[in-house]
Design a protein around this motif. Structure first.
Motif, PDB file in Angstrom:
ATOM      1  N   ASP A 123      -4.784   9.458 -10.611  1.00 50.33           N
ATOM      2  CA  ASP A 123      -3.485  10.104 -10.777  1.00 50.33           C
ATOM      3  C   ASP A 123      -2.508   9.463  -9.799  1.00 50.33           C
ATOM      4  O   ASP A 123      -2.915   8.635  -8.967  1.00 50.33           O
ATOM      5  N   PRO A 124      -1.227   9.766  -9.879  1.00 52.94           N
ATOM      6  CA  PRO A 124      -0.254   9.115  -8.986  1.00 52.94           C
ATOM      7  C   PRO A 124      -0.590   9.236  -7.506  1.00 52.94           C
ATOM      8  O   PRO A 124      -0.438   8.271  -6.757  1.00 52.94           O
ATOM      9  N   SER A 125      -1.091  10.391  -7.064  1.00 53.16           N
ATOM     10  CA  SER A 125      -1.429  10.516  -5.637  1.00 53.16           C
ATOM     11  C   SER A 125      -2.620   9.629  -5.275  1.00 53.16           C
ATOM     12  O   SER A 125      -2.683   9.077  -4.178  1.00 53.16           O
ATOM     13  N   GLY A 126      -3.564   9.457  -6.196  1.00 51.39           N
ATOM     14  CA  GLY A 126      -4.702   8.570  -5.951  1.00 51.39           C
ATOM     15  C   GLY A 126      -4.275   7.118  -5.849  1.00 51.39           C
ATOM     16  O   GLY A 126      -4.806   6.354  -5.037  1.00 51.39           O
ATOM     17  N   VAL A 127      -3.299   6.732  -6.657  1.00 48.94           N
ATOM     18  CA  VAL A 127      -2.765   5.364  -6.603  1.00 48.94           C
ATOM     19  C   VAL A 127      -2.123   5.117  -5.236  1.00 48.94           C
ATOM     20  O   VAL A 127      -2.371   4.096  -4.598  1.00 48.94           O
ATOM     21  N   VAL A 128      -1.344   6.070  -4.782  1.00 46.71           N
ATOM     22  CA  VAL A 128      -0.678   5.937  -3.480  1.00 46.71           C
ATOM     23  C   VAL A 128      -1.712   5.918  -2.351  1.00 46.71           C
ATOM     24  O   VAL A 128      -1.594   5.129  -1.406  1.00 46.71           O
ATOM     25  N   LEU A 129      -2.753   6.743  -2.451  1.00 47.56           N
ATOM     26  CA  LEU A 129      -3.813   6.768  -1.434  1.00 47.56           C
ATOM     27  C   LEU A 129      -4.505   5.418  -1.298  1.00 47.56           C
ATOM     28  O   LEU A 129      -4.917   5.034  -0.206  1.00 47.56           O
ATOM     29  N   LEU A 130      -4.654   4.715  -2.384  1.00 50.32           N
ATOM     30  CA  LEU A 130      -5.369   3.446  -2.384  1.00 50.32           C
ATOM     31  C   LEU A 130      -4.591   2.334  -1.678  1.00 50.32           C
ATOM     32  O   LEU A 130      -5.193   1.429  -1.103  1.00 50.32           O
ATOM     33  N   ARG A 131      -3.277   2.395  -1.694  1.00 42.76           N
ATOM     34  CA  ARG A 131      -2.457   1.322  -1.125  1.00 42.76           C
ATOM     35  C   ARG A 131      -2.785   1.026   0.334  1.00 42.76           C
ATOM     36  O   ARG A 131      -2.987  -0.128   0.707  1.00 42.76           O
ATOM     37  N   HIS A 132      -2.804   2.054   1.156  1.00 40.17           N
ATOM     38  CA  HIS A 132      -2.960   1.834   2.599  1.00 40.17           C
ATOM     39  C   HIS A 132      -4.293   1.166   2.955  1.00 40.17           C
ATOM     40  O   HIS A 132      -4.298   0.169   3.687  1.00 40.17           O
ATOM     41  N   PRO A 133      -5.436   1.660   2.461  1.00 41.34           N
ATOM     42  CA  PRO A 133      -6.700   0.980   2.785  1.00 41.34           C
ATOM     43  C   PRO A 133      -6.740  -0.469   2.313  1.00 41.34           C
ATOM     44  O   PRO A 133      -7.283  -1.338   3.003  1.00 41.34           O
ATOM     45  N   LEU A 134      -6.155  -0.755   1.138  1.00 39.64           N
ATOM     46  CA  LEU A 134      -6.142  -2.139   0.666  1.00 39.64           C
ATOM     47  C   LEU A 134      -5.293  -3.022   1.570  1.00 39.64           C
ATOM     48  O   LEU A 134      -5.687  -4.143   1.907  1.00 39.64           O
TER      49      LEU A 134
END
Length: 120
Positions: free
Chosen positions: A49-60
């Motif tokens: 979902d959109p929040s999951g997409v945003v969560l993934l950015r920082h670790p990558l």
């Protein structure tokens, strides 16, 4: 990595009982464990979902800044542009060009390259 991708709530549940999005985040967390030197991700935002997409950015971004080579295969150019140093376009297994992630109208550039390659 479990905490960074906000999976702590489900840490005692079996993966098969998680939603598709949470299973995707769990798979991504597993792939990022141990500070890999190379990380290849195929459609990593699939089922998120959109929040999951945003969560993934920082670790990558953290992995990339630590020296990890991160290769992301995705059709979501707007999301890729938020994390990419450069965008390489492949068509039918061949490199056909590069798009500046800071550029405008990424989809037009992408489809222009693909259509030009098809015309050859």
């Amino acid at each position: 990595m479990v905490a960074k991708l906000e999976l702590t709530t489900w840490r005692r549940r079996r993966a098969k009982t998680l939603s598709s999005g949470n299973r995707q985040r769990l798979s991504l967390a597993c792939a990022m464990i141990g500070s890999p030197r190379i990380l290849v991700l195929d459609e990593p935002t699939n089922a998120l979902d959109p929040s999951g997409v945003v969560l993934l950015r920082h670790p990558l971004l953290e992995l990339a800044q630590s020296g990890c080579a991160v290769l992301v295969s995705s059709h979501h150019l707007d999301e890729v542009a938020r994390i990419a140093d450069h965008i390489s376009v492949l068509h039918r297994g061949h490199y056909i060009g590069r798009i500046d992630p800071g550029g405008t109208d990424l989809e037009r550039a992408f489809f222009g390259m693909v259509y030009a390659a098809e015309a050859k």
